[in-house]
Design a protein around this motif. Sequence first.
Motif, PDB file in Angstrom:
ATOM      1  N   LEU A   1      38.716  51.075  38.518  1.00 46.47           N
ATOM      2  CA  LEU A   1      39.446  50.317  39.533  1.00 46.47           C
ATOM      3  C   LEU A   1      39.872  51.267  40.647  1.00 46.47           C
ATOM      4  O   LEU A   1      40.228  52.419  40.399  1.00 46.47           O
ATOM      5  CB  LEU A   1      40.677  49.631  38.940  1.00 46.47           C
ATOM      6  CG  LEU A   1      40.427  48.464  37.979  1.00 46.47           C
ATOM      7  CD1 LEU A   1      41.754  47.878  37.499  1.00 46.47           C
ATOM      8  CD2 LEU A   1      39.587  47.379  38.643  1.00 46.47           C
TER       9      LEU A   1
ATOM     10  N   ARG B   1      43.433  49.005  33.293  1.00 50.49           N
ATOM     11  CA  ARG B   1      44.079  49.019  34.607  1.00 50.49           C
ATOM     12  C   ARG B   1      43.718  50.272  35.401  1.00 50.49           C
ATOM     13  O   ARG B   1      43.983  50.338  36.610  1.00 50.49           O
ATOM     14  CB  ARG B   1      45.599  48.902  34.444  1.00 50.49           C
ATOM     15  CG  ARG B   1      46.065  47.577  33.864  1.00 50.49           C
ATOM     16  CD  ARG B   1      47.572  47.482  33.866  1.00 50.49           C
ATOM     17  NE  ARG B   1      48.193  48.486  33.024  1.00 50.49           N
ATOM     18  CZ  ARG B   1      48.714  48.246  31.821  1.00 50.49           C
ATOM     19  NH1 ARG B   1      48.663  47.018  31.313  1.00 50.49           N
ATOM     20  NH2 ARG B   1      49.271  49.190  31.107  1.00 50.49           N
TER      21      ARG B   1
ATOM     22  N   THR C   1      43.245  45.193  43.765  1.00 48.23           N
ATOM     23  CA  THR C   1      43.895  46.495  43.682  1.00 48.23           C
ATOM     24  C   THR C   1      43.916  47.259  45.011  1.00 48.23           C
ATOM     25  O   THR C   1      44.655  48.226  45.152  1.00 48.23           O
ATOM     26  CB  THR C   1      43.227  47.367  42.597  1.00 48.23           C
ATOM     27  OG1 THR C   1      41.821  47.462  42.868  1.00 48.23           O
ATOM     28  CG2 THR C   1      43.446  46.764  41.215  1.00 48.23           C
TER      29      THR C   1
ATOM     30  N   ALA D   1      42.567  42.375  39.008  1.00 45.71           N
ATOM     31  CA  ALA D   1      41.691  43.540  39.138  1.00 45.71           C
ATOM     32  C   ALA D   1      40.932  43.544  40.458  1.00 45.71           C
ATOM     33  O   ALA D   1      40.530  44.603  40.949  1.00 45.71           O
ATOM     34  CB  ALA D   1      40.708  43.573  37.970  1.00 45.71           C
ATOM     35  N   ASP D   2      40.750  42.371  41.064  1.00 38.80           N
ATOM     36  CA  ASP D   2      40.009  42.304  42.324  1.00 38.80           C
ATOM     37  C   ASP D   2      40.908  42.451  43.544  1.00 38.80           C
ATOM     38  O   ASP D   2      40.447  42.327  44.681  1.00 38.80           O
ATOM     39  CB  ASP D   2      39.240  40.982  42.407  1.00 38.80           C
ATOM     40  CG  ASP D   2      40.152  39.768  42.397  1.00 38.80           C
ATOM     41  OD1 ASP D   2      41.361  39.919  42.110  1.00 38.80           O
ATOM     42  OD2 ASP D   2      39.661  38.649  42.666  1.00 38.80           O
TER      43      ASP D   2
END
Length: 281
Positions: free
Chosen positions: A77, A73, A18, A15-16
Amino acid sequence: MGVAAYDITAPAFRADATADYELSILTGVDSFAYIIRDQLTNQLLAYRQAELQPVAAVDWPARLADLVAGDLRLHDLSYGSVRLAWDTPTFTLVPAEFFDAGQARTYLEQLTVVGLEDEVRHEAYQVLGGHLVYGARRDDLAAATTTLAVRRIQHYAGGLLTAWAARSQRLQHEAISCSVRGNRLLLAGHRNGRLVYYNSFHWDSSQDAVYYLLLAYTQSGLLPSRSALYLSGITTTDELYYQFYRYVEDIRFSTYPVPPALSPLLEDLPPQQYFDLLCLG
């Protein structure tokens, strides 16, 4: 029917990270699918596909917002690249030499009813030699743009027709291409990269689908016994594949020229299931 539910994430998804990922989405009032690809390593990191139950069109923006809010997801984000294609059978191709942007709605009205709540858009495709014109509810397009944080929406047929034409040009062959999405077919015929036929159909039975497939061969001037059929959206276990195979001797699945690398969790996922998402450009 060519649509199955998938929701797969590779362990490599972060997630960090993207900002290095590309999110490709294909949606419409009855479907939703996306892939996430690492642009640095060309690795497929996630795939989701779902069939949305039919409801009143005015409810679609709220349904999309709920879907995004419930997807870890997508919610909160930010991706380095986001591509969104609109899935609707309401479209037409107009040759470049005859195209007039001021008449875009008129081109579409020659084929179907265009409501006052609909917005008509057009896109230029040099490889297709013309403009693709399509329509959708104005509120739905606005909701997709805002909820999915995209700058541009394209029609899904543009990417597929372009990819099919490029394959035909590269191989210098004649073939029919078919994308199956739910109970809809997008069919096209190509000769050495030149588009000679295209149409979209809704089918209620596999016999209907076979009829439309054979019509594509006839209208393209091709023979099912001699020209290949390239499929995407279904697998060899689908009833539609079995019915097509009764009439077409050479069936192949559409493949992307530079396919993404797959993690073990995604290796069993048929690549033709997300071929249309790879074709978004």
